[in-house]
Motif scaffolding. Structure first.
Motif, PDB file in Angstrom:
ATOM      1  N   LEU A 183       1.414  -6.997 -28.242  1.00  0.00           N
ATOM      2  CA  LEU A 183       1.446  -6.250 -29.502  1.00  0.00           C
ATOM      3  C   LEU A 183       0.754  -7.028 -30.615  1.00  0.00           C
ATOM      4  CD1 LEU A 183       2.504  -3.747 -31.039  1.00  0.00           C
ATOM      5  CD2 LEU A 183       4.594  -5.057 -31.505  1.00  0.00           C
ATOM      6  N   ASN A 184       0.956  -8.347 -30.630  1.00  0.00           N
ATOM      7  CA  ASN A 184       0.287  -9.167 -31.645  1.00  0.00           C
ATOM      8  C   ASN A 184      -1.229  -9.048 -31.536  1.00  0.00           C
ATOM      9  OD1 ASN A 184       2.702 -10.049 -32.704  1.00  0.00           O
ATOM     10  ND2 ASN A 184       2.728 -11.965 -31.543  1.00  0.00           N
ATOM     11  N   SER A 185      -1.738  -8.947 -30.310  1.00  0.00           N
ATOM     12  CA  SER A 185      -3.180  -8.796 -30.141  1.00  0.00           C
ATOM     13  C   SER A 185      -3.647  -7.443 -30.676  1.00  0.00           C
ATOM     14  CB  SER A 185      -3.570  -8.953 -28.670  1.00  0.00           C
ATOM     15  OG  SER A 185      -3.266  -7.797 -27.916  1.00  0.00           O
ATOM     16  N   ALA A 232      -6.400  -6.718 -33.723  1.00  0.00           N
ATOM     17  CA  ALA A 232      -7.514  -5.766 -33.741  1.00  0.00           C
ATOM     18  C   ALA A 232      -7.554  -4.980 -35.040  1.00  0.00           C
ATOM     19  CB  ALA A 232      -7.401  -4.816 -32.547  1.00  0.00           C
ATOM     20  N   LEU A 233      -6.386  -4.735 -35.618  1.00  0.00           N
ATOM     21  CA  LEU A 233      -6.300  -4.010 -36.893  1.00  0.00           C
ATOM     22  C   LEU A 233      -7.003  -4.761 -38.015  1.00  0.00           C
ATOM     23  CD1 LEU A 233      -4.852  -1.517 -38.262  1.00  0.00           C
ATOM     24  CD2 LEU A 233      -2.970  -3.079 -38.746  1.00  0.00           C
ATOM     25  N   LYS A 234      -7.099  -6.083 -37.894  1.00  0.00           N
ATOM     26  CA  LYS A 234      -7.668  -6.905 -38.963  1.00  0.00           C
ATOM     27  C   LYS A 234      -9.193  -6.876 -39.013  1.00  0.00           C
ATOM     28  CE  LYS A 234      -3.804 -10.168 -38.536  1.00  0.00           C
ATOM     29  NZ  LYS A 234      -3.186 -10.099 -39.851  1.00  0.00           N
ATOM     30  N   LEU A 274     -12.244   0.074 -33.213  1.00  0.00           N
ATOM     31  CA  LEU A 274     -11.163   1.042 -33.052  1.00  0.00           C
ATOM     32  C   LEU A 274     -10.773   1.192 -31.581  1.00  0.00           C
ATOM     33  CD1 LEU A 274     -12.469   3.599 -35.667  1.00  0.00           C
ATOM     34  CD2 LEU A 274     -10.331   2.328 -35.840  1.00  0.00           C
ATOM     35  N   TYR A 275     -11.765   1.247 -30.703  1.00  0.00           N
ATOM     36  CA  TYR A 275     -11.417   1.379 -29.279  1.00  0.00           C
ATOM     37  C   TYR A 275     -10.846   0.091 -28.702  1.00  0.00           C
ATOM     38  CZ  TYR A 275     -12.766   6.175 -28.474  1.00  0.00           C
ATOM     39  OH  TYR A 275     -12.792   7.545 -28.483  1.00  0.00           O
ATOM     40  N   LEU A 276     -11.199  -1.060 -29.269  1.00  0.00           N
ATOM     41  CA  LEU A 276     -10.551  -2.290 -28.827  1.00  0.00           C
ATOM     42  C   LEU A 276      -9.071  -2.251 -29.180  1.00  0.00           C
ATOM     43  CD1 LEU A 276     -10.662  -5.125 -27.627  1.00  0.00           C
ATOM     44  CD2 LEU A 276     -11.289  -5.986 -29.890  1.00  0.00           C
ATOM     45  N   GLY A 277      -8.750  -1.779 -30.398  1.00  0.00           N
ATOM     46  CA  GLY A 277      -7.350  -1.638 -30.778  1.00  0.00           C
ATOM     47  C   GLY A 277      -6.611  -0.685 -29.862  1.00  0.00           C
ATOM     48  N   ILE A 278      -7.243   0.415 -29.488  1.00  0.00           N
ATOM     49  CA  ILE A 278      -6.628   1.389 -28.584  1.00  0.00           C
ATOM     50  C   ILE A 278      -6.414   0.771 -27.205  1.00  0.00           C
ATOM     51  CG2 ILE A 278      -7.081   3.551 -27.339  1.00  0.00           C
ATOM     52  CD1 ILE A 278      -8.539   4.447 -29.991  1.00  0.00           C
ATOM     53  N   GLU A 285      -8.967 -19.224 -35.854  1.00  0.00           N
ATOM     54  CA  GLU A 285      -8.333 -17.949 -36.162  1.00  0.00           C
ATOM     55  C   GLU A 285      -8.966 -17.292 -37.381  1.00  0.00           C
ATOM     56  OE1 GLU A 285      -6.283 -16.385 -34.421  1.00  0.00           O
ATOM     57  OE2 GLU A 285      -5.257 -17.806 -33.131  1.00  0.00           O
ATOM     58  N   GLU A 286     -10.287 -17.209 -37.411  1.00  0.00           N
ATOM     59  CA  GLU A 286     -10.954 -16.614 -38.555  1.00  0.00           C
ATOM     60  C   GLU A 286     -10.522 -15.170 -38.777  1.00  0.00           C
ATOM     61  OE1 GLU A 286     -12.459 -18.331 -36.239  1.00  0.00           O
ATOM     62  OE2 GLU A 286     -13.672 -19.903 -37.154  1.00  0.00           O
ATOM     63  N   SER A 287     -10.151 -14.480 -37.707  1.00  0.00           N
ATOM     64  CA  SER A 287      -9.788 -13.078 -37.829  1.00  0.00           C
ATOM     65  C   SER A 287      -8.490 -12.880 -38.597  1.00  0.00           C
ATOM     66  CB  SER A 287      -9.659 -12.437 -36.443  1.00  0.00           C
ATOM     67  OG  SER A 287      -8.629 -13.047 -35.705  1.00  0.00           O
TER      68      SER A 287
END
Length: 636
Positions: free
Chosen positions: A61-63, A67-69, A119-123, A304-306
């Motif tokens: 879930l953290n990953s 992706a949202l960031k 967006l698809y990576l988050g999905i 952790e630049e993201s």
């Protein structure tokens, strides 16, 4: 779908390896004809060895939150310059091509591809959590485990719902591939398009599940443990459901969800807009959904630049600025003369040499809303980084207001938390990184969306109630009559005007449903929500996209110099102030600049090129077309 999901089988396996290793979720073993080489490495992570418990679900879930960031999810810069909110760089007549600003974007444009991929990576990551929860849930042996697992599952579905909402309102008339599970082989990557209606039905089901199963607010999440602050909430899902219906101009269904958010979640407006957008009070009472960023890690060591965002430095460096149209809108706002908050107590008085010779109490020159959202060189009442705007830029290496930065956005900057005019932290470690959270939805946004529903449903009094709540927060003159049923601020510190343009010199124009809608669209929403909302979605659903760009391009402006004067000791600021051509500054005596083109205009190329059928949505990326064998088919 994501470009690298579907090029060929070899590339597909490669993506899976990279994505799963990044998430620390799955190890992929290489196949070979020899039996001993075909064995699974006992030290590697596989779907069987990793997804064993709720702790590992939480890691997955953290990953998904990571992706949202990705800044392309919101696309603040690119979405702002393709609408009426911003111009790129600082030059109003820049000749450097800009695909989004010039309405030249195509299926090959990098932003189009990056947004789709993000967006698809988050999905993809959300689907991993969802599938493995459903497998593990049958074996939970305690209520605590079941409750924790359900919360993880509900978050993953809510985030997937959000990702699909953004895809649906952004791309290809809403028709995009629906990927509801983790693809297992090459064929499962070849997804045909689902209709916009089918996509909406799918993600609304995810969001409704979040409404039914998640804590209502950030405060409720925090009560379950301080490390939970920032997780998506039922309130966010409810608000997103409202936005999903509003995007289709379904005002009756949208109103139901917005009213629930207003009445049943205990949200409240904070003192001013700046509290929401400068890192002062993150996850506050007005915040419904915000993306959490931080720099409280060793970025160089951890990579952790993201976790940080670069939006702050993009705005600080004036890579985008308020459009000239928006600047004039901010300057025209009317501070309420009866509201004590508009008195600048102890304001400095300067002589002609810029020396302070005393103090006085006087009315604000511009509105508090402008002071929270936009910097302008002649604004003496709204400091930036500890100095008045006319002094900003005196610190070493900080560029002042000038032709290349006529006005500056103040949202997502530390202007009220870093003093002395020194600007943002530009050290090697922190350059291009900021920990300011980015709001996705806040209560003021819901108030304005609810007001639009009320206008469409014929309830003028209720629409005015919520528009005026937003205006009162910024100490503006309120619309309508103090005697109306919806008037909440009937006191000696509030002025109402039943005049839609707040200008009695051109005759009274009483507020009506029609002119209030125009005011909401082209005053309240852009001035309150600029850089935050889905402006392209709004302009499209109103049928006003082309018309607004053409209107902007039709206005000509003049440059003016801002010379040493009341704001303090500084040199002349060249070409840093705009007026509509033929008008003069009213707040200072300036020198008009004649060595510029006769007409300074915004978005002239974009207004001419904009085509509703091509530019109101982003196209499906060319990489998807090239790699997805079923990109032009619809699911039956």
């Amino acid at each position: 779908m994501k470009k690298t999901y579907k090029t060929d089988l070899r590339k597909t396996k490669g993506l899976l390896k990279r994505a799963m290793a990044l998430c620390l979720l799955i190890g992929v073993s290489q196949a070979c004809s020899d039996d001993f080489l075909d064995q699974t490495n006992p030290n590697s992570l596989t779907t069987q060895s990793f997804w064993k418990n709720n702790s590992q679900l939480n890691q997955g879930l953290n990953s998904t939150y990571s992706a949202l960031k990705n800044s392309n999810v919101l696309g603040i810069r690119d979405e702002a310059v393709r609408t009426d909110i911003a111009v790129p760089s600082g030059y109003r007549q820049a000749t450097r091509p800009d695909e989004m600003y010039f309405q030249d974007f195509t299926a090959n444009t990098k932003y189009v591809e990056n947004k789709w991929n993000a967006l698809y990576l988050g999905i993809f990551r959300a689907n991993q959590v969802i599938e493995n929860y459903e497998r593990l849930a049958v074996d939970y042996n305690s209520d605590a485990a079941r409750e924790e697992g359900l919360r993880v599952y509900a978050q993953a579905r809510a985030l997937r719902g959000y990702f699909y909402h953004v895809l649906n309102v952004s791309f290809n008339n809403g028709n995009v591939p629906l990927v509801s599970s983790v693809p297992k082989d090459f064929e499962e990557f070849q997804k045909a398009l689902s209709s916009s209606d089918a996509v909406q039905a799918f993600y609304r089901e995810d969001l409704q599940f979040g409404v039914d199963n998640l804590p209502k607010t950030y405060a409720e999440w925090e009560s379950l443990g301080s490390n939970n602050l920032g997780r998506i909430t039922a309130g966010a899902c409810e608000a997103l459901l409202g936005k999903s219906y509003l995007a289709e101009n379904d005002f009756q269904n949208a109103e139901i969800h917005f009213r629930n958010v207003i009445e049943n979640y205990n949200y409240a407006l904070v003192e001013d807009i700046a509290t929401n957008v400068t890192g002062i009070a993150e996850f506050n009472s007005e915040s419904i959904f915000e993306i959490n960023y931080t720099t409280n890690v060793n970025l160089e060591t951890n990579g952790e630049e993201s976790l940080a965002q670069n939006i702050t430095h993009m705005i600080f460096n004036a890579n985008i600025q308020p459009s000239s149209w928006l600047v004039m809108k901010y300057r025209a706002e009317k501070p309420d003369p009866a509201d004590p908050a508009n008195i600048n107590v102890g304001a400095n008085v300067y002589n002609e040499n810029g020396e302070v010779i005393g103090t006085e109490d006087r009315m604000r020159l511009y509105s508090k809303r402008m002071g929270d959202c936009m910097g302008q060189v002649d604004d003496p009442d709204s400091p930036m980084y500890g100095v008045v705007c006319g002094e900003y830029g005196n610190a070493t290496g900080v560029a002042p207001f000038a032709r290349n930065r006529v006005n500056m956005f103040k949202k997502f900057l530390h202007w009220n938390t870093i003093g002395g005019g020194a600007g943002e932290d530009r050290s090697t470690l922190m350059n291009n990184r900021s920990g300011i959270n980015i709001p996705v939805i806040r209560l003021a946004d819901v108030y304005l969306m609810y007001s639009e529903c009320m206008i469409e449903l014929g309830n003028l009094s209720e629409a005015l109630r919520y528009i005026n709540r937003v205006r009162k927060r910024s100490h503006l003159i309120l619309l309508g009559k103090s005697t109306e049923a919806g008037a909440e601020f009937n006191n000696l510190e509030t002025t109402y005007m039943d005049d839609i343009d707040f200008d009695s010199s051109n005759g009274e124009q009483p507020v009506t449903l029609d002119n209030l809608m125009e005011h909401l669209r082209f005053t309240e929403r852009p001035l309150e929500m600029g850089l935050e909302d889905d402006r392209s979605v709004d302009l499209r659903r109103w049928g006003k996209f082309k018309e607004q760009l053409v209107h902007m391009a039709s206005i000509s402006y003049d440059y003016w110099n801002f010379e040493k004067n009341m704001n303090g000791k500084h040199g002349t600021r060249y070409k840093c102030f705009l007026t509509v051509s033929g008008e003069e500054p009213t707040t200072f005596t300036g020198l008009k600049v004649f060595n510029q083109p006769a007409e300074i205009q915004d978005v002239t190329v974009g207004a001419q090129k904009f085509n509703e059928s091509i530019h109101s949505y982003l196209p499906m990326p060319q990489s998807e077309i090239d790699s997805n064998l079923n990109w032009d088919e619809f699911v039956q």
